[in-house]
Design an enzyme around this catalytic site. Structure first.
Site, short mmCIF file in Angstrom:
data_model
loop_
_atom_site.label_atom_id
_atom_site.label_comp_id
_atom_site.label_asym_id
_atom_site.label_seq_id
_atom_site.Cartn_x
_atom_site.Cartn_y
_atom_site.Cartn_z
N PRO A 2 0.84 -1.21 0.00
CA PRO A 2 0.00 0.00 0.00
C PRO A 2 0.87 1.26 0.00
O PRO A 2 1.89 1.31 0.69
CB PRO A 2 -0.78 -0.12 1.31
N GLU A 3 0.46 2.26 -0.77
CA GLU A 3 1.20 3.51 -0.77
C GLU A 3 0.48 4.51 0.15
O GLU A 3 -0.57 4.19 0.73
CB GLU A 3 1.35 4.01 -2.21
N LYS A 52 3.75 5.65 5.18
CA LYS A 52 3.08 4.35 5.19
C LYS A 52 2.75 3.89 6.60
O LYS A 52 2.41 2.73 6.82
CB LYS A 52 3.96 3.33 4.46
#
Ligand SMILES: [Zn+2]
Length: 278
Positions: A2-3, A52
């Site tokens: 995930p960014e 993140k």
């Protein structure tokens, strides 16, 4: 992985579901049982992301710190009439009337103090999604470095929240070769890339996908089929190796840099040659 936009959206979702409400916390899988007991029955004060990292602060200065890593997920469900039995390895479950959230597979899940949270945030580079971000913090590192810009963009101490997709796409949109040394960039180039990331990532928060193509390069505008893979959004170069560039038709190239695939168009993003092209 995930960014930053995914974490930012997750923080908003947690805030909406649990903000200001007393939350029941448990660890169905058992690995987070003692920590869950410490926040159980307290109210969520606020949830936020930095790069993140996700931080959810509960009463009594207890901060839940989560990093999803490659495979982690934190699924927030609202408007539910009944909370179902946990499925799979749920490390942490939060519930309040009408809502629940399940955390699975995160590489990091910990309770920390607000001071520790502040230390973690201070060590990160600026996050384009945070209103307190200072792009000059990143510029100081980039402008002094001989490392490739494609490497620097992914270094969370330089810039926080950028992953492989935003990296590849912002470099393409600014016609910049990924291996160009950071110290050869001009400040105007950096400012333009930063502003672009702020806009692209805010859009990512809104839609939940990474879409980076300009209006003239959408499937509708070009009369081409939409992208078909699990990533979803419309992009110029990410995972498009061997396919024609949407702008010039040249086949997209890939190369591994610091363990991650770089994607670029050799025509739209020509290799930087000392001062010749400056
Ligand atoms: Zn091209």
């Amino acid at each position: 992985m995930p960014e930053g936009h995914t974490l930012h959206r997750l923080a908003l979702d947690l805030q909406t579901a649990f903000g200001g409400r007393v939350v029941r916390a448990s660890s169905p899988q058992g690995r987070f049982e003692q920590s869950a007991a410490l926040i159980d029955g307290t109210a969520l004060v606020r949830a936020e992301s930095a790069g993140k990292h996700l931080f959810a602060e509960f009463e009594a200065e207890r901060v839940l710190h989560v990093h999803l890593g490659l495979i982690g997920s934190f699924d927030v469900h609202t408007g539910v009439s009944a909370v179902p039995a946990p499925v799979g390895q749920v490390r942490l479950r939060l519930t309040s009337p009408g809502a629940y959230a399940d955390l699975r597979g995160a590489i990091l899940c910990d309770l920390v103090t607000p001071e520790r949270r502040d230390d973690i945030v201070a060590r990160l580079g600026p996050d384009p999604l945070r209103s307190d971000a200072d792009p000059m913090g990143a510029w100081r590192r980039i402008s002094r470095s001989g490392r490739p810009i494609g490497d620097l963009l992914m270094d969370q101490e330089v810039l926080a929240g950028i992953g492989n997709v935003y990296r590849a796409e912002v470099l393409f949109r600014h016609r910049m070769h990924p291996l160009r040394p950071g110290r050869t960039l001009r400040i105007g180039q950096w400012r333009a890339m930063w502003e672009d990331l702020v806009g692209l990532m805010a859009e990512g928060v809104r839609t939940g996908t990474i879409d980076t193509v300009r209006p003239e390069h959408t499937p509708e505008a070009m009369g081409r089929p939409p992208r078909a893979d699990d990533h979803g959004g419309e992009v110029y170069v990410y995972r498009r190796t061997g396919q024609p560039c949407l702008v010039c038709g040249t086949r997209i190239r890939t190369e591994i840099l610091v363990g991650r695939n770089l994607f670029w168009c050799s025509r739209c993003q020509p290799r930087f040659r000392s001062r010749a092209v400056q």
